[in-house]
Enzyme design. Structure first.
Site, PDB file in Angstrom:
ATOM      1  N   SER A   1      -9.792  -0.858   7.235  1.00  0.00           N
ATOM      2  CA  SER A   1      -9.221  -0.702   5.885  1.00  0.00           C
ATOM      3  C   SER A   1      -8.463  -1.884   5.312  1.00  0.00           C
ATOM      4  O   SER A   1      -8.124  -1.873   4.137  1.00  0.00           O
ATOM      5  CB  SER A   1      -8.303   0.510   5.853  1.00  0.00           C
ATOM      6  OG  SER A   1      -9.080   1.654   5.683  1.00  0.00           O
TER       7      SER A   1
ATOM      8  N   SER B   1      -9.657   1.554   3.088  1.00  0.00           N
ATOM      9  CA  SER B   1      -8.806   2.329   2.215  1.00  0.00           C
ATOM     10  C   SER B   1      -7.760   1.510   1.467  1.00  0.00           C
ATOM     11  O   SER B   1      -7.202   1.987   0.484  1.00  0.00           O
ATOM     12  CB  SER B   1      -8.095   3.407   3.032  1.00  0.00           C
ATOM     13  OG  SER B   1      -7.237   2.813   3.994  1.00  0.00           O
TER      14      SER B   1
ATOM     15  N   LYS C   1       0.861  -1.179   0.000  1.00  0.00           N
ATOM     16  CA  LYS C   1       0.000   0.000   0.000  1.00  0.00           C
ATOM     17  C   LYS C   1       0.899   1.231   0.000  1.00  0.00           C
ATOM     18  O   LYS C   1       1.943   1.238   0.666  1.00  0.00           O
ATOM     19  CB  LYS C   1      -0.868  -0.037   1.265  1.00  0.00           C
ATOM     20  CG  LYS C   1      -1.894   1.089   1.379  1.00  0.00           C
ATOM     21  CD  LYS C   1      -2.722   0.906   2.648  1.00  0.00           C
ATOM     22  CE  LYS C   1      -3.841   1.924   2.778  1.00  0.00           C
ATOM     23  NZ  LYS C   1      -4.669   1.695   3.994  1.00  0.00           N
TER      24      LYS C   1
END
Ligand code: GLN
Length: 491
Positions: free
Chosen positions: A181, A157, A82
C-alpha cells in the site's frame, strides 16, 4: 531553481528555504493550502484539510524562528498523513464510516515524530477503508483520482498520500504498507515510496489492519526526501512491542553512495508471468541498465515460493484483520447503530452499517480461517509457507545485495475497472506482498512512463534493516533517469 514554483520544491529544498528565511512557513503553507483548494476537488486526495490549524501552526513556526528556535529538520514545512495515523483532536477515519467522527485522544508515534520535526500538518489523506484495497476505491469517502489521469485510480491503499504528493498538494506524506500500500500507489503516481523493515517504524497509534505485516513509511517526490523522512519516523518506541531497538542510520548519506560492485538480483519468478505489462517490463529494464551503467553487477536469483505469496497473504492478513476489527462494536467509540433493542442487535447492526463490502469480505475470510477445525489447515499452514517465503529471500540475499523487480504489474487502471472482481484487484500486489510476508524493506522508485504517459515504478528489496542499500540503488536510478515527478494537473 529560481523558476520552480513553490509547491514543486522538494521537501529538503522547502525545509532549507524556511530555515534560511528565504520564505516564511506562513507563505509556504498558504501556497499549498491554495493548491489543495484549487486541485483537490478533482483529485480528492484529502479526507480532512486543516486550513485554520495549518495556518496557525505555520504562524507559530515563524514566531518561534524569529526568536531563534527551530523545532527540527522540517521546521515550518507542510506535509500530510494517511488517515490511518491517530492525530490528537483531529478526526481520524481510516477511510471508514465506522470511524467517521472519531477524534483520537492521542497522537500516533509517527504523527508525534513528524510534528516534532517541525512539520505543519495540512490534513489527512484518503485511503481504502482500513487499508484494504489497491485503488482507494473502497474509501467510505469516495475514491481518490490519479493526478496523471483523473479517469484512473491512484493505487492503494495509501492512494490519497501518493496522489497528494504527485499533485504537489504536500511536500511529502506518510502512508502504510501491509501488502504493497505504499509502494504500489507510489509507483502508479510516479513518486517514491518506502516500506521499511518490520519493526523499524513504530505502529503505536497507527490503526491496525494486519499487525504482523503493517508498517508505516514515507511517500515523497525524491529519494533524498524519502530518506530524510524515514530518518525522522524510524526508531525504537517502547509503546510498540515489535519495534526494534537499533540505531537509525543516516539514510540521506546513503542516497549519493556509488553502486559500483553492488550485486543486483533479478528474481526470475517476478519476470515470468504473462500478467506483466510490456511497458512496465521495458521501464524496469531501463532501471536495471541505469544500475549496470554505474557499475552494478547482475545476478539471477530464484524465489521458488513466490507463487504461494498471494494465497498466504489472503489468509494471514484477513485472519489478523478479523481479530483487530473486533474492537469496532459500537460500545467504546466510533459509529453506533440507533434504535437497537439489545446488545447483540446493536453490535451486529453497528458493524453491518459501519463497514463496507471489502472489509466485511476480509472479516468473513479471516474468521473462517481462524475457526476451530480450520485453524491448522488454513492459518497454521499459511504461517509455515510464510516462513518458506522468508527463507527464499534470505537465500537470495546470499548472492545479491538488492533485488530489482517491477512494483506493480500494470500502470494505473481506470476507476471501476476492477471493483467487481476482487481476485483481479488482489493481483495488483503480486510483486509487493512477498516483502511484507518476509518482513524485509522495499522501495518503489519511478523508472519511466507507459506509452499512454502513465508513471511506472521499479521495486528494490533488501535484507532486514538495510534500507540504506535501497536508498543507494534508488538514488542511482533516479540520477540516471530524471523524470517529471509533479503531475501536469491544472486547477
Ligand atoms: N492491497 C492489499 C490489500 O488489499 C494491500 C493493502 C495494504 O498494503 N494495506 O490487502
Amino acid at each position: 531553481m529560481a523558476n520552480v514554483p513553490v509547491h514543486e520544491w522538494t521537501l529538503l529544498e522547502a525545509a532549507r528555504r524556511v530555515r534560511e528565511k528565504e520564505i516564511s512557513s506562513r507563505e509556504l503553507t498558504g501556497a499549498l493550502l491554495a493548491r489543495i483548494e484549487a486541485l483537490d476537488p478533482k483529485v480528492h486526495a484529502y479526507i480532512t484539510v486543516l486550513p485554520e490549524a495549518a495556518a496557525a501552526d505555520a504562524a507559530a513556526c515563524d514566531e518561534e524562528q524569529a526568536k531563534g528556535a527551530l523545532r527540527g529538520p522540517f521546521h515550518g514545512v507542510p506535509i500530510g498523513l494517511k488517515d490511518i495515523f491517530c492525530t490528537r483532536g483531529v478526526r481520524t477515519t481510516c477511510g471508514s464510516r465506522i470511524l467517521r467522527d472519531f477524534l483520537p485522544p492521542y497522537d500516533a508515534c509517527v504523527a508525534e515524530k513528524v510534528l516534532g520535526a517541525g512539520a505543519v500538518l495540512l490534513g489527512k489523506h484518503n485511503m481504502d477503508e482500513f487499508a484494504m484495497g489497491s485503488s482507494t476505491e473502497t474509501s467510505f469517502f469516495g475514491p481518490t483520482r490519479n493526478p496523471w489521469d483523473v479517469s484512473r485510480i491512484p493505487g492503494g491503499s495509501s492512494g490519497g498520500t501518493a496522489a497528494a504528493v504527485a499533485a504537489a498538494m504536500c511536500f511529502a506524506g506518510v502512508g502504510t504498507d501491509t501488502g504493497g500500500s505504499i509502494r504500489q500507489p507510489a509507483s502508479l503516481c510516479g513518486v517514491v515510496g518506502v516500506k521499511p523493515t518490520y519493526g523499524r517504524v513504530s505502529r503505536y497509534g497507527m490503526i491496525a489492519f494486519a499487525s504482523s505485516l503493517d508498517q508505516g513509511g514515507p511517500i515523497a517526490r525524491t529519494v533524498a526526501d524519502a530518506a530524510s523522512l524515514l530518518g525522522v519516523i524510524a526508531g525504537y518506541d517502547r509503546r510498540d512491542s515489535t519495534s526494534l531497538d537499533l540505531p537509525v542510520p543516516d539514510y540521506l548519506a546513503a542516497v549519493e553512495r556509488p553502486v559500483e560492485g553492488l550485486r543486483v538480483g533479478l528474481p526470475k519468478e517476478y519476470y515470468e508471468g504473462d500478467g506483466l505489462s510490456p511497458d512496465v517490463r521495458a521501464a524496469v529494464e531501463k532501471a536495471l541498465n541505469a544500475l549496470t551503467d554505474q557499475g552494478a553487477i547482475v545476478v539471477e536469483v530464484s524465489l521458488p515460493h513466490t507463487s504461494f505469496a498471494l494465497s498466504t497473504y489472503y489468509l494471514v492478513a484477513p485472519a489478523e484483520a478479523s481479530s483487530n476489527l473486533a474492537r469496532y462494536d459500537g460500545v467504546r467509540y466510533g459509529h453506533r447503530a440507533e434504535g437497537a433493542s439489545g446488545l447483540i442487535e446493536m453490535m451486529s447492526r453497528t458493524r453491518a452499517e459501519g463497514f463496507g463490502d471489502e472489509v466485511k469480505r476480509r472479516i468473513m475470510i479471516g474468521t473462517y480461517a481462524l475457526s476451530a477445525g480450520y485453524y491448522d489447515a488454513f492459518y497454521g499452514k499459511a504461517q509455515k509457507v510464510r516462513t518458506l517465503i522468508r527463507d527464499d529471500f534470505m537465500k537470495a540475499f546470499e548472492s545479491a545485495d538488492v533485488l530489482l523487480t517491477p512494483t506493480a504489474p500494470t500502470p494505473a487502471f481506470r476507476l471501476g475497472e476492477k471493483m467487481d472482481d476482487p481476485l483481479t484487484m488482489y493481483l495488483s500486489d503480486i510483486y509487493t506482498i512477498p516483502c511484507n510476508l518476509a518482513g524485509i524493506p522495499g522501495i518503489s522508485v519511478p523508472c519511466g512512463f507507459s506509452t499512454e504517459g502513465l508513471p511506472i515504478g521499479a521495486q528494490l528489496l533488501s535484507k532486514p534493516f538495510r534500507e540504506e542499500t535501497l536508498f543507494t540503488a534508488a538514488g542511482a536510478i533516479e540520477r540516471a533517469l530524471p523524470l517529471r515527478r509533479v503531475a501536469p494537473l491544472e486547477g
